[in-house]
Motif scaffolding. Structure first.
Motif, PDB file in Angstrom:
ATOM      1  N   THR A 106      10.388  14.069   2.967  1.00  0.00           N
ATOM      2  CA  THR A 106       9.258  15.001   3.070  1.00  0.00           C
ATOM      3  C   THR A 106       9.650  16.263   3.823  1.00  0.00           C
ATOM      4  O   THR A 106      10.639  16.295   4.546  1.00  0.00           O
ATOM      5  N   GLU A 135      15.554   8.066   5.996  1.00  0.00           N
ATOM      6  CA  GLU A 135      14.341   7.398   5.504  1.00  0.00           C
ATOM      7  C   GLU A 135      14.497   7.087   4.028  1.00  0.00           C
ATOM      8  O   GLU A 135      13.664   7.432   3.183  1.00  0.00           O
ATOM      9  N   ASP A 177      14.217   4.463   2.362  1.00  0.00           N
ATOM     10  CA  ASP A 177      13.173   3.667   1.696  1.00  0.00           C
ATOM     11  C   ASP A 177      12.059   4.561   1.165  1.00  0.00           C
ATOM     12  O   ASP A 177      11.550   4.368   0.070  1.00  0.00           O
ATOM     13  N   ARG A 178      11.719   5.575   1.942  1.00  0.00           N
ATOM     14  CA  ARG A 178      10.665   6.493   1.481  1.00  0.00           C
ATOM     15  C   ARG A 178      11.160   7.379   0.349  1.00  0.00           C
ATOM     16  O   ARG A 178      10.425   7.672  -0.591  1.00  0.00           O
ATOM     17  N   ASP A 181      10.548   5.251  -2.483  1.00  0.00           N
ATOM     18  CA  ASP A 181       9.122   5.086  -2.778  1.00  0.00           C
ATOM     19  C   ASP A 181       8.572   6.309  -3.476  1.00  0.00           C
ATOM     20  O   ASP A 181       7.696   6.227  -4.321  1.00  0.00           O
ATOM     21  N   SER A 191      17.416   3.848   7.147  1.00  0.00           N
ATOM     22  CA  SER A 191      16.112   3.442   6.669  1.00  0.00           C
ATOM     23  C   SER A 191      15.490   2.454   7.652  1.00  0.00           C
ATOM     24  O   SER A 191      16.188   1.851   8.457  1.00  0.00           O
TER      25      SER A 191
END
Ligand code: ADP
Ligand code: MG
Length: 850
Positions: free
Chosen positions: A339, A416, A418-419, A422, A446
């Motif tokens: 993000t 991150e 894992d995000r 996702d 992660s």
């Protein structure tokens, strides 16, 4: 002047004529498009009905509105079209068209498949606008888009592909491509396909000579770390929130910032400005691993300090590289984050560490409105780019990849991860990876490690080390940990009695329900195990308990094997029975009905604690582990305070908790000063392996005995065990196999006595020393109950005993009541020798090096 003017007029006229024709053609195409759109609207409405689709549609419409607004503003800024055209030399056109042909996201020159509105340059859009007297075709087109087309577009898009029209415009602006042709696409689908194609990054194949060498490994192990034995390392990892390692060749964890060879500036920043006292567990292990140039997967909970774990090695690697030349934009390090907020946070962290150092510039590239600024910054050169994957691809594809090159990237970080997954960024990351040199260093961090991330990591990382920090703690979650600090042996024994009498309180509720349903409460089996630290204490406590009217099943290595077996069987068979034993039984013993473990002598190592407490709460049951701690058992307090969970501490007596923390604090302080250290215990992986395999072998043995068969199989297993043990890489080169002979003799009372002679005379001096060291022998005696003595005398090479009366060559005599104890002694001896030799070898290596 006149000639030029008139020439320009003619030029202008012909250009305008050309444009009018093109506009007419475009309008025709648009009419076709509108008709098609009519047909599609009904189909699209179905898609639009879904909530998610509606949101995307709204988002898209909003974007279009913004673009329109922007274009209107630009219209006002740009002045008259002929003024603009007169400034632009016409020969530039052909050159630019050439450039366009090269751009990787270019569209075909085929008239029927030309670019749609959203991708035209601002000049072009303006021209269209100004040559249509009545209506702004863009407005018209945009309106049409709002009504129907949107749903088609959004329904076909992946999340990562959502069209950023504004960015496209800026991108085209960046490409300085004025003469986008007046063509519309005949089908939306084709347009979308092209859009997707636009985002496709070309895979880059690097030839070996193209790959500039770079340094990955910066880590030099400090002497303190080198001298740690395998067992100590294992213990340290356990104490650091149970660090679990997968993959080969992982460096030992570090415990101090000073062990990392950081620059003075960084040290000052960390220890003085940021005041980070110690490293977090992930930092302890990931920093040396990454700094030695390895690909790393770091899994640790949020807030555990992962950023610094990759940032310090990244900065170090970047700093060691050849600086960017005038023609290179960089980056050398790429951090991908899911993000904008996170990317920005990482970027800020980078700048915190680079400070005034102008040789490392970091640019944060995320989707949104700042692309122009990002482009400008990138053009100036950036050593580090922190980006969201979508935006990074946008930048990569810009201007035929001329803006940003991946050629110098030698370090890629996925934070991150894992995000990232996702949010569906996998395709983008895969594309980015295709453009980066294959020998890059790549790390992934992660908080969780789902399976799809695992398979991706396997594809992308090269023989990675995976580091997992078990934030849930060392001890089985189903074990409730308790403690009691006692101020005398008597007080401790009284506490033990109380616990024994009240042991039914600890019985798992599930068991009570299940067992209690079928019969009365007395049927509940409240088994307890009491662990003590030595055979002597075991016998002593056994007697004291018997005096108090409590019979126990006692097991320790000093008892004959048969008796041990009998006692264990009794413990399993009888209800409410109590097992009193030494730590030898702390591994592998599986008696489900044990609801409480009482640790009578505080354990000395984390490994020991984990295994001892693990004798209760088998399977899905729960259980309780209580340590009776003497007030001077500081290391025990340290282990407890690190292992006990917050809720368990809260449930304890506050005064006792305070005392526990004080004791633990004393120990920690002592460790820092080098006064204390956690003692080596039965903690090594190798040992664990040996023991569990031995237990397995013993069980087989038991069955074989029952079936009255020969124990060849046990022999085979023991041999396999040895072979396996021998395969450990570092041992084979340094440590010769211990040669021994095994004997058994009947004693006068008819029982057998076992003994072994381990021949050590001809071994290298260092091995001989290790094997005969007092600490080695005491340790083995303690663990197995066998006696070990030095026998014979040392004969140097070439000398032998001449006759029977001469003393034999140096050997170790191991005596015991059971063959298995003898074998365990030999295994432990080999293990100890191996550890000692490796330690000595690394020390001598160091002393010759410096
Ligand atoms: P994660 O990425 O694991 O979620 P961060 O790297 O964002 O965690 O770190 C969380 C916080 O902890 C940050 O404020 C950071 O400055 C701080 N921090 C990092 N390392 C240490 C340390 N060794 N000691 C104390 N605080 C630390
Ligand atoms: Mg983080």
């Amino acid at each position: 002047m006149e000639t030029i003017d008139s020439k320009q007029n003619i030029n202008r006229e012909s250009l305008l004529e050309e444009r009018r024709k093109k506009l007419a053609k475009w309008k025709q195409k648009k009419a076709q498009f509108d008709a098609q759109k009519e047909n599609q609207t009904s189909r699209n409405n179905i898609v639009t009905n879904s909530l998610g689709a509606q949101r995307t549609a709204d988002k898209f419409t909003e974007r279009q509105e913004q673009v329109k607004e922007k274009l209107r503003k630009r219209k006002n800024e740009f002045g008259k079209p002929d003024e603009r055209m007169s400034v632009k030399p016409s020969k530039k056109k052909s050159k630019r068209n050439k450039v366009r042909e090269k751009i990787s996201f270019d569209f075909s020159d085929d008239d029927d498949a030309k670019i749609g509105h959203a991708f035209r340059s601002k000049e072009h859009l303006q021209k269209v606008a100004e040559h249509d007297d009545e209506k702004d075709p863009l407005d018209e087109f945009m309106t049409s888009l709002k009504e129907g087309e949107v749903s088609t577009i959004k329904s076909t898009y992946d999340r990562g592909d959502i069209l950023d029209v504004e960015d496209q415009l800026v991108a085209l602006e960046g490409a300085d491509d004025e003469n986008v042709e007046d063509n519309t696409d005949s089908s939306n689908i084709a347009k979308i396909a092209k859009l997707k194609a636009k985002k496709r990054v070309k895979q880059i194949y690097y030839s070996p000579e193209e790959l500039e060498p770079f340094q990955k490994n910066f880590y030099i192990e400090s002497e303190t770390i080198s001298s740690m034995t395998e067992v100590e390392v294992e213990e340290l990892r356990l104490s650091l929130d149970n660090i679990k390692i997968k993959g080969t060749g992982c460096p030992k964890p570090v415990t101090k910032w000073s062990q990392l060879g950081l620059s003075t500036d960084t040290m000052i920043l960390i220890t003085e400005k940021l005041r980070f006292g110690s490293l977090t567990p992930i930092q302890s292990q990931a920093l040396p691993a990454i700094m030695s140039g390895r690909d790393v997967i770091g899994i640790s909970k949020t807030g555990s300090g992962k950023t610094i774990s990759y940032l310090l090695p990244l900065l170090r690697q970047v700093k060691a590289q050849r600086p960017l030349s005038k023609h290179e934009t960089g980056p050398m390090g790429l951090v991908l984050a899911p993000t904008r907020e996170l990317a920005l946070q990482i970027h800020e962290e980078v700048t915190k560490f680079t400070g005034a150092d102008a040789s490392i510039r970091s640019v944060c590239c995320t989707g949104g409105s700042e692309m122009k600024k990002q482009i400008t910054e990138l053009k100036r050169g950036a050593e580090i780019v922190v980006a969201t994957p979508g935006r990074f691809i946008d930048l990569l594809t810009l201007n035929d990849g001329k803006l940003l090159s991946t050629k110098r990237i030698t370090f890629v970080i996925m934070d991150e991860a894992d995000r990232l997954f996702d949010l569906g960024f996998e395709p983008q990351i895969t594309q980015i990876m295709k453009t980066v040199r294959p020998d890059k260093q790549c790390v992934l961090f992660s908080a969780t490690f789902p399976n799809k991330l695992r398979s991706f990591a396997v594809r992308v990382l090269q023989s990675p080390i995976s580091i997992t920090i078990n934030s849930k703690g060392l001890v089985n979650e189903n074990v409730k940990q308790k403690f009691k600090i006692c101020h005398s042996e008597d007080e401790k024994f009284d506490n033990l009695l109380q616990l024994i009498h009240g042991r039914s309180e600890f019985v798992d509720e599930v068991q009570t329900e299940v067992d209690g349903e079928s019969s009365d409460v007395e049927e509940v089996d409240a088994k307890a195990i009491i662990f003590v630290s030595s055979q002597q204490i075991c016998d002593f406590i056994s007697k004291k308990l018997l005096n108090a009217g409590i019979a126990t099943c006692t097991i320790h290595a000093g008892k004959p094997y048969q008796e041990r077996l009998m006692n264990l069987e009794k413990f399993k068979r009888e209800k409410n029975s109590i097992l009193l034993c030494t730590e030898v039984l702390s591994r592998g013993l599986n008696v489900p009905e044990v609801s409480v473990v009482i640790i009578y002598n505080a354990v000395k190592t984390f490994a020991q604690y984990v295994h001892t407490t693990g004798r209760t709460a088998r399977g899905s049951r729960s259980g309780t582990a209580i340590t009776l701690l003497l007030h001077d058992e500081l290391s025990g307090a340290y282990i407890l305070s690190k292992s006990m969970r917050d809720d368990e501490l809260k449930a304890s007596d506050p005064l006792q908790v305070k005392e526990l923390h004080e004791m633990s604090g004393k120990f920690e302080f002592g460790m820092k000063k080098g006064k204390f250290r956690l003692s080596q215990g039965f903690g090594g992986k190798g040992l664990e392996n040996i023991k569990s395999k031995r237990e397995e072998a013993q069980n087989t043995d038991l069955e074989l005995e029952k079936g009255d068969k020969k124990s060849d199989e046990l022999e085979k297993k023991n041999n396999n065990l040895r072979a396996e043990h021998d395969n450990e890489p570092e041992s084979s080169a340094l440590i010769p196999k211990l040669k021994y002979e095994l004997f058994k003799e009947p004693t006068t009372d008819g029982t057998l006595i076992f003994y072994a002679k381990v021949h050590i005379n001809d071994l290298p001096q260092i091995v001989r020393w290790e094997a005969t060291k007092n600490t080695t022998l005491l340790f083995i005696k303690h663990e197995t109950g066998c006696s070990i003595t030095n026998k014979g005398k040392f004969y140097p090479e070439g000398k032998e005993p001449k006759n029977e009366t001469d003393e034999p060559k140096l050997y170790l005599l191991i005596e015991g009541q059971d063959e298995k104890d003898i074998q365990l002694s030999i295994e432990l001896l080999e293990q100890k020798v191996k550890e000692g030799v490796i330690k000595a070898a690394s020390l001598s290596l160091k002393s010759t090096k410096y």
